[in-house]
Enzyme design. Structure first.
Site, PDB file in Angstrom:
ATOM      1  CG  HIS A  78     -39.420  12.544  -0.445  1.00 31.10           C
ATOM      2  ND1 HIS A  78     -38.568  11.832  -1.680  1.00 31.10           N
ATOM      3  CD2 HIS A  78     -39.079  11.880   0.653  1.00 31.10           C
ATOM      4  CE1 HIS A  78     -38.134  10.844  -0.713  1.00 31.10           C
ATOM      5  NE2 HIS A  78     -38.197  10.634   0.715  1.00 31.10           N
ATOM      6  CG  ASN A 151     -36.948   6.417  -1.233  1.00 33.98           C
ATOM      7  OD1 ASN A 151     -37.483   6.880  -1.436  1.00 33.98           O
ATOM      8  ND2 ASN A 151     -35.928   6.157   0.097  1.00 33.98           N
ATOM      9  CG  HIS A 342     -50.831   7.069   3.830  1.00 38.28           C
ATOM     10  ND1 HIS A 342     -49.749   6.707   4.298  1.00 38.28           N
ATOM     11  CD2 HIS A 342     -51.951   7.322   4.500  1.00 38.28           C
ATOM     12  CE1 HIS A 342     -50.074   5.448   5.423  1.00 38.28           C
ATOM     13  NE2 HIS A 342     -50.821   6.639   5.480  1.00 38.28           N
ATOM     14  CE1 TYR A 365     -44.408   7.852   4.928  1.00 39.26           C
ATOM     15  CE2 TYR A 365     -44.487   9.138   2.827  1.00 39.26           C
ATOM     16  CZ  TYR A 365     -44.365   8.484   4.181  1.00 39.26           C
ATOM     17  OH  TYR A 365     -42.756   7.937   3.291  1.00 39.26           O
TER      18      TYR A 365
HETATM   19 FE1  HDE Z   1     -41.068   8.607   3.848  1.00 48.25          FE
HETATM   20  N1  HDE Z   1     -42.368  10.564   3.994  1.00 48.25           N
HETATM   21  N2  HDE Z   1     -40.991   8.563   5.556  1.00 48.25           N
HETATM   22  N3  HDE Z   1     -39.294   7.313   3.079  1.00 48.25           N
HETATM   23  N4  HDE Z   1     -41.571   9.281   1.745  1.00 48.25           N
HETATM   24  C1  HDE Z   1     -42.382  11.640   3.456  1.00 48.25           C
HETATM   25  O1  HDE Z   1     -45.076  12.454   2.881  1.00 48.25           O
HETATM   26  C2  HDE Z   1     -41.514   8.983   6.332  1.00 48.25           C
HETATM   27  C3  HDE Z   1     -38.791   6.729   3.977  1.00 48.25           C
HETATM   28  C4  HDE Z   1     -40.708   8.599   0.776  1.00 48.25           C
HETATM   29  O2  HDE Z   1     -43.858  12.470  -3.983  1.00 48.25           O
HETATM   30  C5  HDE Z   1     -43.780  12.551   4.003  1.00 48.25           C
HETATM   31  O3  HDE Z   1     -45.999  13.102   1.537  1.00 48.25           O
HETATM   32  C6  HDE Z   1     -41.181   8.231   7.344  1.00 48.25           C
HETATM   33  C7  HDE Z   1     -38.554   4.920   2.853  1.00 48.25           C
HETATM   34  C8  HDE Z   1     -41.931   9.558  -0.980  1.00 48.25           C
HETATM   35  O4  HDE Z   1     -45.009  12.748  -2.439  1.00 48.25           O
HETATM   36  C9  HDE Z   1     -43.356  12.229   5.254  1.00 48.25           C
HETATM   37  C10 HDE Z   1     -40.350   7.386   7.346  1.00 48.25           C
HETATM   38  C11 HDE Z   1     -39.297   5.688   1.556  1.00 48.25           C
HETATM   39  C12 HDE Z   1     -42.050  10.750  -0.389  1.00 48.25           C
HETATM   40  C13 HDE Z   1     -42.905  10.871   5.297  1.00 48.25           C
HETATM   41  C14 HDE Z   1     -39.831   7.429   6.181  1.00 48.25           C
HETATM   42  C15 HDE Z   1     -39.435   6.776   1.611  1.00 48.25           C
HETATM   43  C16 HDE Z   1     -42.077  10.226   0.751  1.00 48.25           C
HETATM   44  C17 HDE Z   1     -43.479  13.945   3.914  1.00 48.25           C
HETATM   45  C18 HDE Z   1     -39.782   6.693   7.958  1.00 48.25           C
HETATM   46  C19 HDE Z   1     -39.097   4.851   0.102  1.00 48.25           C
HETATM   47  C20 HDE Z   1     -42.030  11.927  -1.013  1.00 48.25           C
HETATM   48  C21 HDE Z   1     -44.384  14.850   3.005  1.00 48.25           C
HETATM   49  C22 HDE Z   1     -40.689   5.250   8.797  1.00 48.25           C
HETATM   50  C23 HDE Z   1     -39.458   3.669   0.704  1.00 48.25           C
HETATM   51  C24 HDE Z   1     -43.718  11.830  -2.000  1.00 48.25           C
HETATM   52  C25 HDE Z   1     -45.225  13.727   1.794  1.00 48.25           C
HETATM   53  C26 HDE Z   1     -44.022  12.280  -3.088  1.00 48.25           C
HETATM   54  C27 HDE Z   1     -42.082  11.375   2.210  1.00 48.25           C
HETATM   55  C28 HDE Z   1     -41.757  10.117   6.401  1.00 48.25           C
HETATM   56  C29 HDE Z   1     -39.713   6.406   5.620  1.00 48.25           C
HETATM   57  C30 HDE Z   1     -40.232   7.291   0.481  1.00 48.25           C
HETATM   58  C31 HDE Z   1     -43.159  13.119   6.562  1.00 48.25           C
HETATM   59  C32 HDE Z   1     -41.351   8.700   9.218  1.00 48.25           C
HETATM   60  C33 HDE Z   1     -37.702   4.193   3.718  1.00 48.25           C
HETATM   61  C34 HDE Z   1     -40.794   8.870  -1.736  1.00 48.25           C
HETATM   62  O5  HDE Z   1     -44.176  11.152   5.573  1.00 48.25           O
END
Ligand code: HDE
Length: 709
Positions: A78, A151, A342, A365
């Protein structure tokens, strides 16, 4: 040197928690970071006119040091995003289900910050990549911050957070040569997907037009996981969150998306920014699907499985409030880049479930912010700060802003009078939902998670004919870019379990034998000494055959608000017709741009000068929603001298957009592929043209006629 007025903060909707940090340099002298006024910022200090620079030049050193450290690591996923401020207003109280104030008090206006993003590309990548879009909302409530980090697709690729690093490694550019950027059409992604049948439902969405939105303002949003609402008495109700856009859900064509990526990689970012600047504030309805605790096992899928939706036919989405984005950030870095979301930021009245994907996210997060924002004080960055004061015994670390007074930084204490004291539940102290858990410690997956195809089938069956064709084309495109035949073949086996016609079509495009029956799939999630039987995907008969909410064909199509209409013109154009059309479009909320052979003014037929907004060489058909060619006939003939104008109209036709023309502009159209048909009105009836614009696209055109634009 005259004093320059810099752009100042817009007056509307300034967030209270940001205002102490807002800086406006209008009428101010330049200073160093220590506040010393600077007299010369153009020359470094040197020994004589042509001598070496002096080490003592603290002004140069400070400026350069700051510059050298300007970048922070981009988000692992993202990275590319766009943000906006806004407000959430509840209209239907959820008091019977939750004690969260922003979901019960209909008099409240809760400030929010929203960040939209693509997932795979780097920070500088194109907006129009085929990808999932992040839709993250931070609610600044008096009970603390609540983040809904979702999402634009309601399910996810994997069921367990353990696989997330693998998924992302596979999706990102390949590690040896860092290619391709912001694209999933490559071996590693499809290698992984083909070995993970649980990803089948999500990959159907990702290959659909949902992954190439027309605008960030025209996307749905989903919290994905099942969460809990908790009422005053501690009763829990399962909840899924939805965002429904007031402008409907709309997408571009894949050929168009690829061209936009070259013509204007900031297409979505610009669209959001301009809409807000123009007062076309994007809006979404927050909706909830509620499932009583007792109904947890009533579905043929597991509520804890993030690869499943709850079809709206089984549990309707109840609209409860409106999100309006009404202010652009003042500073991209300070706000959009530094915002830290988060899913673990919750408030009393909301709680988690045991969805193994959500549980893993709850760790990830905060951890990622430590390296991205440099330490544990990121909550003190203005955009992340709650609107209520923070009191606890966390101390020190990099860039601490808060100055904690007193000697007590521990609890219990008597020196500080026991403060900060622990809040009772009655005064809003957070307590976790007391879920009963009784189980063995295992690594494994519940058998209730093993149906990987039924909802992929439900999704595909719910699509309109053009939508299905787009899905077939997307699979054909992506898999054709894989270099390893084994990956393509394995993927076909997965698709044969979704729809044989889909699999056969893709096979024909890949030059592979067409499957005639559902074929066994490989499941890379099987542990080395696991029970193979337990991990074989099972196919259940879905509770419903089709769900109308899954097709974009059924979306809202009643408005032309913020649509961009191109009018092609050259000298001799019927000026009055243009002005009349412009007024009509403006009255209904759309904007019109005159596109001509040069900037400046055109001489119109009626003598009135017509200002050219864009030229045939600096814009492109893919950046406009619809096109109109005004009269009169001599003008139409003159326009034929502009090959770009002909290409413009043909391409609009190919991308299934509304095309309008004056009755006496026929001579122009005879030299194009545009004759008649859905969405084409060439007899100078502007309202008919406008009604067509509101329909967004006429995808059925693709079935009829291919245009080589
Ligand atoms: Fe994320 N995801 N994600 N994700 N995600 C991040 O956090 C993660 C997942 C989502 O505009 C990271 O600050 C794991 C699902 C958005 O700043 C990180 C797993 C969904 C955003 C991270 C998922 C999301 C992130 C990278 C699997 C939809 C951007 C930078 C368990 C429900 C937020 C950060 C923004 C961002 C980890 C799966 C949505 C690495 C481990 C499912 C919208 O922490």
């Amino acid at each position: 040197m005259p004093k320059q007025k810099t752009s100042s903060t817009p007056k509307n909707a300034k967030l209270d928690n940001l205002s102490p940090n807002l800086s406006d340099a209008s009428d101010k002298a330049m200073t160093t970071d220590q506040g010393v006024k600077i007299n010369d910022d153009h020359n470094s200090l040197r020994s004589g006119d042509r001598g070496a620079t002096l080490m003592e030049d603290f002004i140069f050193r400070e400026k350069m040091t700051h510059f050298d450290h300007e970048r922070i690591p981009e988000r692992i996923v993202h990275a590319r995003g766009s943000g906006a401020h806004g407000v959430f207003k509840l209209h239907t109280s959820l008091a019977p289900y939750t004690k969260a104030g922003f979901l019960t008090d209909t008099n409240r206006e809760t400030p929010v910050f929203v960040r939209f993003s693509t997932v795979v590309g780097s920070r500088g990548s194109t907006d129009l990549a085929r990808d999932v879009r992040g839709f993250a909302v931070k609610f600044y409530t008096p009970e603390g911050n609540f983040d809904l980090v979702g999402n634009n697709i309601p399910v996810f690729f994997i069921q367990d957070a353990m696989k997330f690093p693998d998924l992302i490694h596979a999706a990102k550019p390949e590690p040896d040569n860092e290619m391709p950027q912001a694209a999933t059409a490559h071996d590693t992604l499809w290698d992984f997907i083909s070995l993970m049948p649980e990803s089948t439902h999500m990959i159907m969405w990702a290959m659909s037009d949902r992954a190439i939105p027309r605008s960030l303002r025209m996307m749905e949003g989903f919290g994905i996981h099942t969460f809990r609402l908790i009422d005053e008495k501690g009763k829990s109700t399962f909840v899924k969150f939805h965002w429904k856009p007031s402008l409907g859900v709309h997408s571009v064509a894949w050929d168009e998306a690829q061209k936009i990526s070259g013509k204007d990689p900031d297409f979505h970012r610009k669209d959001l920014w301009e809409a807000i600047e123009q007062g076309n504030f994007p809006q979404w309805e927050l909706g909830v699907q509620l499932v009583p605790e007792k109904d947890e096992h009533k579905f043929d899928f597991d509520l804890l499985d993030a690869t499943k939706i709850i079809p709206e036919e089984l549990v309707p989405v109840m609209p409860v409030g409106t999100l309006t984005l009404n202010k652009n950030p003042d500073n991209f870095f300070a706000e959009t880049e530094q915002v830290a979301f988060h899913p673990g930021h919750i408030v009393p009245g909301i709680d988690f479930t045991n969805d193994p994907l959500l549980q893993g996210r709850l760790f990830s997060y905060t951890d990622t912010q430590l390296s991205r924002l440099g330490g544990p004080n990121f909550h003190e960055i203005p955009i992340n700060r709650p609107v209520v004061p923070v009191y606890n015994n966390q101390r020190d670390a990099h860039m601490r802003m808060q100055i904690d007074r007193g000697k007590a930084s521990y609890s219990p204490n008597s020196i500080g009078g026991g403060c900060p004291y622990l809040a009772k539940m009655a005064e809003g102290g957070f307590t976790s939902y007391q879920e009963k858990i009784d189980g063995r410690k295992i690594r494994g997956r519940s058998p209730s998670f093993l149906d990987h195809f039924s909802q992929a089938i439900l999704f595909y069956n719910s699509q309109s004919e053009p939508e299905r064709q787009h899905i077939k084309d997307a699979f054909s495109f992506e898999l054709s870019k894989c270099t390893m035949p084994s990956i393509r073949e394995r993927m076909l086996r997965n698709l044969s379990n979704v729809d044989l016609e889909l699999a056969a079509y893709v096979a024909s495009k890949l030059g592979l034998p067409q499957p005639t029956k559902a074929m066994p799939v490989e499941n890379g999630a099987i542990p080395a000494d696991g029970n193979l039987k337990d991990y074989q995907p099972v196919k259940k008969k879905p509770m419903i055959e089709k769900s109308a909410a899954l097709s974009m064909a059924n979306t809202v199509k009643n408005s032309i608000i913020s649509r961009k209409i191109a009018v092609l013109a050259t000298d001799g154009v019927a000026g009055k017709e243009i002005k009349k059309l412009k007024k009509l479009l403006k009255d209904q909320g759309a904007s019109m741009k005159v596109i001509g052979p040069r900037l400046g003014q055109l001489k119109s037929l009626d003598g009135q000068p017509i200002e050219v907004d864009m030229t045939f060489f600096n814009t492109s058909s893919v950046l406009h929603d619809a096109v109109y060619v005004p009269g009169d006939s001599d003008h139409a003939t003159a326009l034929l001298q502009e090959p770009e104008a002909i290409h413009f109209v043909n391409e609009q036709y190919r991308h299934c957009k509304a095309i309008g023309g004056s009755a006496d502009a026929q001579s122009f159209f005879t030299e194009t592929y545009v004759t008649d048909g859905p969405g084409v009105s060439l007899d100078g009836k502007p309202q008919e043209f406008i009604n067509n614009v509101a329909q967004h696209r006429f995808w059925e055109r693709e079935m009829e006629r291919k245009v080589p634009a």
